[in-house]
Write a protein that holds these residues in place. Structure first.
Motif, PDB file in Angstrom:
ATOM      1  N   THR A   9       0.859  -1.184   0.000  1.00 11.05           N
ATOM      2  CA  THR A   9       0.000   0.000   0.000  1.00 11.05           C
ATOM      3  C   THR A   9       0.897   1.235   0.000  1.00 11.05           C
ATOM      4  N   VAL A  10       0.298   2.387  -0.172  1.00 13.48           N
ATOM      5  CA  VAL A  10       1.045   3.654  -0.127  1.00 13.48           C
ATOM      6  C   VAL A  10       0.597   4.435   1.100  1.00 13.48           C
ATOM      7  N   GLN A  11       1.566   4.881   1.888  1.00  9.82           N
ATOM      8  CA  GLN A  11       1.319   5.751   3.040  1.00  9.82           C
ATOM      9  C   GLN A  11       1.285   7.181   2.507  1.00  9.82           C
ATOM     10  N   ARG A  12       0.091   7.742   2.398  1.00  8.34           N
ATOM     11  CA  ARG A  12      -0.054   9.074   1.785  1.00  8.34           C
ATOM     12  C   ARG A  12      -0.192  10.211   2.792  1.00  8.34           C
ATOM     13  N   TYR A  13      -0.310   9.856   4.078  1.00  4.53           N
ATOM     14  CA  TYR A  13      -0.486  10.885   5.101  1.00  4.53           C
ATOM     15  C   TYR A  13       0.625  10.780   6.133  1.00  4.53           C
ATOM     16  N   ALA A  14       1.100  11.929   6.585  1.00  2.63           N
ATOM     17  CA  ALA A  14       2.143  11.942   7.617  1.00  2.63           C
ATOM     18  C   ALA A  14       1.585  11.360   8.913  1.00  2.63           C
ATOM     19  N   PHE A  64       6.813  15.875   4.316  1.00  7.50           N
ATOM     20  CA  PHE A  64       6.428  14.473   4.170  1.00  7.50           C
ATOM     21  C   PHE A  64       6.302  14.107   2.699  1.00  7.50           C
ATOM     22  N   VAL A  65       6.800  12.933   2.334  1.00  9.10           N
ATOM     23  CA  VAL A  65       6.691  12.408   0.972  1.00  9.10           C
ATOM     24  C   VAL A  65       6.028  11.028   1.065  1.00  9.10           C
ATOM     25  N   PRO A  66       4.944  10.778   0.312  1.00  5.00           N
ATOM     26  CA  PRO A  66       4.313   9.458   0.349  1.00  5.00           C
ATOM     27  C   PRO A  66       5.318   8.352   0.018  1.00  5.00           C
ATOM     28  N   PHE A  67       5.106   7.180   0.616  1.00  4.31           N
ATOM     29  CA  PHE A  67       6.014   6.057   0.384  1.00  4.31           C
ATOM     30  C   PHE A  67       5.236   4.751   0.418  1.00  4.31           C
ATOM     31  N   ALA A  68       5.808   3.719  -0.198  1.00  2.00           N
ATOM     32  CA  ALA A  68       5.177   2.407  -0.250  1.00  2.00           C
ATOM     33  C   ALA A  68       5.672   1.533   0.894  1.00  2.00           C
ATOM     34  N   LEU A  73       6.396   5.050  -7.441  1.00  2.00           N
ATOM     35  CA  LEU A  73       5.339   4.253  -6.811  1.00  2.00           C
ATOM     36  C   LEU A  73       4.510   3.496  -7.844  1.00  2.00           C
ATOM     37  N   GLY A  74       4.469   3.985  -9.078  1.00  2.00           N
ATOM     38  CA  GLY A  74       3.738   3.316 -10.151  1.00  2.00           C
ATOM     39  C   GLY A  74       4.396   2.033 -10.617  1.00  2.00           C
ATOM     40  N   ASP A  75       5.637   1.791 -10.220  1.00  2.57           N
ATOM     41  CA  ASP A  75       6.356   0.584 -10.625  1.00  2.57           C
ATOM     42  C   ASP A  75       6.130  -0.595  -9.683  1.00  2.57           C
ATOM     43  N   VAL A  76       5.458  -0.380  -8.552  1.00  2.00           N
ATOM     44  CA  VAL A  76       5.279  -1.440  -7.557  1.00  2.00           C
ATOM     45  C   VAL A  76       4.231  -2.431  -8.044  1.00  2.00           C
ATOM     46  N   ARG A  77       4.584  -3.722  -8.010  1.00  2.00           N
ATOM     47  CA  ARG A  77       3.688  -4.784  -8.455  1.00  2.00           C
ATOM     48  C   ARG A  77       3.784  -5.988  -7.520  1.00  2.00           C
ATOM     49  N   ILE A  78       2.649  -6.598  -7.198  1.00  2.00           N
ATOM     50  CA  ILE A  78       2.657  -7.837  -6.432  1.00  2.00           C
ATOM     51  C   ILE A  78       3.452  -8.867  -7.226  1.00  2.00           C
ATOM     52  N   GLY A  79       4.306  -9.608  -6.528  1.00  2.00           N
ATOM     53  CA  GLY A  79       5.137 -10.624  -7.163  1.00  2.00           C
ATOM     54  C   GLY A  79       6.491 -10.131  -7.616  1.00  2.00           C
TER      55      GLY A  79
END
Length: 102
Positions: A32-37, A50-54, A75-81
């Protein structure tokens, strides 16, 4: 049973536990992406803000799933597997994508 982080006793039976080496490589099980501090205190906003992170679970070859911050460029490059290398030290474990050889 293999657990991370290591503990001195088994969480199921309370008996003694022994350390076991883990491979350090695995695949992304979910994320998931943590979008809030986080709330402050104890969080202290870094100088650049703060910068969002996976964050995700990396499933190692031993069957253990380890929660880790995902150190990705986009963050768009993150994929399950996706294959990841897990690093553990002081603080939160961090996982980096496995770079393919040229």
């Amino acid at each position: 049973m293999v657990l991370y982080p290591a503990a001195g006793t088994c969480p199921r039976c309370g008996g003694p536990a022994e350390p076991a080496p883990l491979s350090g490589t695995g695949t992304l099980w979910t994320w998931t992406v943590q979008r809030y501090a986080p709330k402050s205190p104890p969080y202290r906003e870094p100088p650049g803000g703060f910068v969002p992170f996976a964050v995700g679970y990396v499933e190692l070859a031993e069957g253990v799933r380890v929660a880790a911050v995902l150190d990705v460029d986009d963050l768009g490059d993150v994929r399950i597997g996706m294959p990841l290398t897990l690093g553990a030290g002081d603080g939160v474990p961090r996982a980096r994508p496995v770079r393919e050889s040229p």
